[in-house]
Design an enzyme around this catalytic site. Sequence first.
Site, PDB file in Angstrom:
ATOM      1  N   ASN A 216       0.845  -1.201   0.000  1.00  0.00           N
ATOM      2  CA  ASN A 216       0.000   0.000   0.000  1.00  0.00           C
ATOM      3  C   ASN A 216       0.877   1.245   0.000  1.00  0.00           C
ATOM      4  OD1 ASN A 216       0.457   0.923   2.855  1.00  0.00           O
ATOM      5  ND2 ASN A 216      -0.330  -1.144   3.234  1.00  0.00           N
ATOM      6  N   ASP A 284      -4.547  -6.005   5.245  1.00  0.00           N
ATOM      7  CA  ASP A 284      -5.588  -6.795   5.907  1.00  0.00           C
ATOM      8  C   ASP A 284      -5.529  -8.263   5.494  1.00  0.00           C
ATOM      9  OD1 ASP A 284      -6.826  -4.773   7.415  1.00  0.00           O
ATOM     10  OD2 ASP A 284      -7.696  -3.950   5.568  1.00  0.00           O
ATOM     11  N   LYS A 294       7.569 -18.782  -9.019  1.00  0.00           N
ATOM     12  CA  LYS A 294       6.975 -17.632  -9.694  1.00  0.00           C
ATOM     13  C   LYS A 294       5.752 -18.084 -10.502  1.00  0.00           C
ATOM     14  CE  LYS A 294       8.062 -14.039 -12.977  1.00  0.00           C
ATOM     15  NZ  LYS A 294       8.962 -13.607 -14.035  1.00  0.00           N
ATOM     16  N   PRO A 311      -3.181 -11.319  10.824  1.00  0.00           N
ATOM     17  CA  PRO A 311      -3.464 -11.020  12.234  1.00  0.00           C
ATOM     18  C   PRO A 311      -3.625  -9.517  12.419  1.00  0.00           C
ATOM     19  CG  PRO A 311      -1.136 -11.570  11.903  1.00  0.00           C
ATOM     20  CD  PRO A 311      -1.841 -11.868  10.611  1.00  0.00           C
ATOM     21  N   ASP A 312      -4.472  -9.118  13.320  1.00  0.00           N
ATOM     22  CA  ASP A 312      -4.624  -7.693  13.634  1.00  0.00           C
ATOM     23  C   ASP A 312      -3.687  -7.387  14.806  1.00  0.00           C
ATOM     24  OD1 ASP A 312      -5.472  -5.181  14.700  1.00  0.00           O
ATOM     25  OD2 ASP A 312      -7.304  -5.392  13.495  1.00  0.00           O
ATOM     26  N   ILE A 313      -2.628  -6.655  14.511  1.00  0.00           N
ATOM     27  CA  ILE A 313      -1.580  -6.420  15.515  1.00  0.00           C
ATOM     28  C   ILE A 313      -2.103  -5.535  16.634  1.00  0.00           C
ATOM     29  CG2 ILE A 313       0.724  -5.411  15.840  1.00  0.00           C
ATOM     30  CD1 ILE A 313       0.948  -6.282  12.684  1.00  0.00           C
ATOM     31  N   LYS A 345     -14.027   2.047  15.886  1.00  0.00           N
ATOM     32  CA  LYS A 345     -12.792   1.248  15.777  1.00  0.00           C
ATOM     33  C   LYS A 345     -12.095   1.126  17.127  1.00  0.00           C
ATOM     34  CE  LYS A 345     -10.819   1.353  11.936  1.00  0.00           C
ATOM     35  NZ  LYS A 345     -10.195   1.867  10.726  1.00  0.00           N
TER      36      LYS A 345
HETATM   37  O1  C5P Z   1      -8.613  -2.073  10.756  1.00  0.00           O
HETATM   38  P1  C5P Z   1      -7.901  -0.860  10.300  1.00  0.00           P
HETATM   39  O2  C5P Z   1      -6.762  -1.160   9.366  1.00  0.00           O
HETATM   40  O3  C5P Z   1      -8.733   0.246   9.809  1.00  0.00           O
HETATM   41  O4  C5P Z   1      -7.244  -0.295  11.649  1.00  0.00           O
HETATM   42  C1  C5P Z   1      -6.213   0.614  11.676  1.00  0.00           C
HETATM   43  C2  C5P Z   1      -5.399   0.438  12.920  1.00  0.00           C
HETATM   44  O5  C5P Z   1      -5.175  -0.921  13.188  1.00  0.00           O
HETATM   45  C3  C5P Z   1      -4.018   1.039  12.776  1.00  0.00           C
HETATM   46  O6  C5P Z   1      -3.589   1.437  14.055  1.00  0.00           O
HETATM   47  C4  C5P Z   1      -3.209  -0.137  12.251  1.00  0.00           C
HETATM   48  O7  C5P Z   1      -1.825   0.022  12.560  1.00  0.00           O
HETATM   49  C5  C5P Z   1      -3.821  -1.287  13.033  1.00  0.00           C
HETATM   50  N1  C5P Z   1      -3.789  -2.575  12.350  1.00  0.00           N
HETATM   51  C6  C5P Z   1      -2.976  -3.565  12.836  1.00  0.00           C
HETATM   52  N2  C5P Z   1      -2.979  -4.806  12.237  1.00  0.00           N
HETATM   53  C7  C5P Z   1      -3.775  -5.052  11.188  1.00  0.00           C
HETATM   54  C8  C5P Z   1      -4.602  -4.042  10.673  1.00  0.00           C
HETATM   55  C9  C5P Z   1      -4.584  -2.818  11.274  1.00  0.00           C
HETATM   56  O8  C5P Z   1      -2.233  -3.321  13.799  1.00  0.00           O
HETATM   57  N3  C5P Z   1      -3.761  -6.251  10.620  1.00  0.00           N
END
Ligand code: C5P
Length: 407
Positions: A216, A284, A294, A311-313, A345
Amino acid sequence: MADHAILAGKRVLLVIAGGIAAYKSLELIRRLRERGVTVRAVLTEAGARFVTPLSVQALTEDTVYRDLWSLTDESEMGHIRLSREADLLVVAPATANLLARMAAGMADDLAATVLLATDKPVLVAPAMNVRMWQHAATQANMALLESRGVRRIGPNDGVMACNEYGPGRMAEPMEIVEAIAGVFAAESHRPLAGRRAIVTSGPTHEPIDPVRYIANRSSGKQGHAIAAALAALGAEVTLVSGPTRLPDPAGCRVAHIETAREMLAACEAALPADIAVCAAAVADWRVDGAGDRKLKKDGGAPPALALTENPDILATLSRPGERRPALVVGFAAETGDVLAYATAKRARKGCDWIVANDVSPGTGTFGGSDNTVHLIRADGVESWPTMPKDAVATRLAEAVAEYFTGK
Ligand code: C5P
């Protein structure tokens, strides 16, 4: 303006290199001494062609240190002692040549040697012809030095001794005095000393195959600035950064990663921490089963990419538990209804604060230098004016410090 009272009793080691602006350094010595600063000077060989050792000696009321090899200088004051007995090293004028030698880590005269041997803060006041300043080599040297924590004042725009116009004039003596007071003020303001912080920054790269990836547009500017701002307030910072074009910020430990899963692992390895700021633009999704071969265009249908969630950190670090940092801060980049989405959020991720911003096309936030943010906490929303990302970072770091000091 920093309070000059902080200068009284401080010890400055002033390195005077060979530039026409060296005459202003004589004035600088006077202005510093008027404010109770002890000034000891190192004069380079070229510096001594512009100002006489006698003038420097008379104004500092001290020996002028010039020669790495002079037995007298070495026995009376070794180069290590010179830097040990100073609170700050100031290089004025900092010539292109001395900046290059500093960047390369050279120690070929007394000035370069003390600058290499020191663990004290260093402030440089560059002075040179405009083209020398603008040369890619000088710019790269300066950027490298700044990434290592060297502070800079100037150069100013104006007519130079060589009759050219542009940036290259050394800052005026009183501006340098001001910058020196600013360095000492910053050094004494360390409300986050003893606190550990994790900051995520930049994009992640998710491989499609060994040569392609999904990414991105995140530049990492905001996250890197936050890491630097927390470190400047005394925090021990681990910056976990995806691929960016930015130099590592000064004073931080940096873990360079590529994927979201690597980012999570690096964050978990950096625990325990008091503070976590998740400013990274984490992908995401990643490509399910990205292999080590490849993908080939074989004339048939394009390959279908199956995605799987990363994973959502932020949510992981926010999860209640013994290792949860006391303060977890997330970001919400939105393109409309910023406050409503960001507030939702905050609840969904379980973090304490959300920094929300509008990244709609036209706002210039992505990759730009400015940011317009709202800080969402349990007790309400604070909307900040548009400001440079560095200033957002400083203000956020101050808010973090207030959270811990209760002020
Ligand atoms: O879910 P979204 O991307 O909108 O959320 C943004 C926040 O979540 C930011 O602080 C981003 O660093 C964190 N984030 C994360 N891991 C992910 C997706 C988002 O830490 N996989």
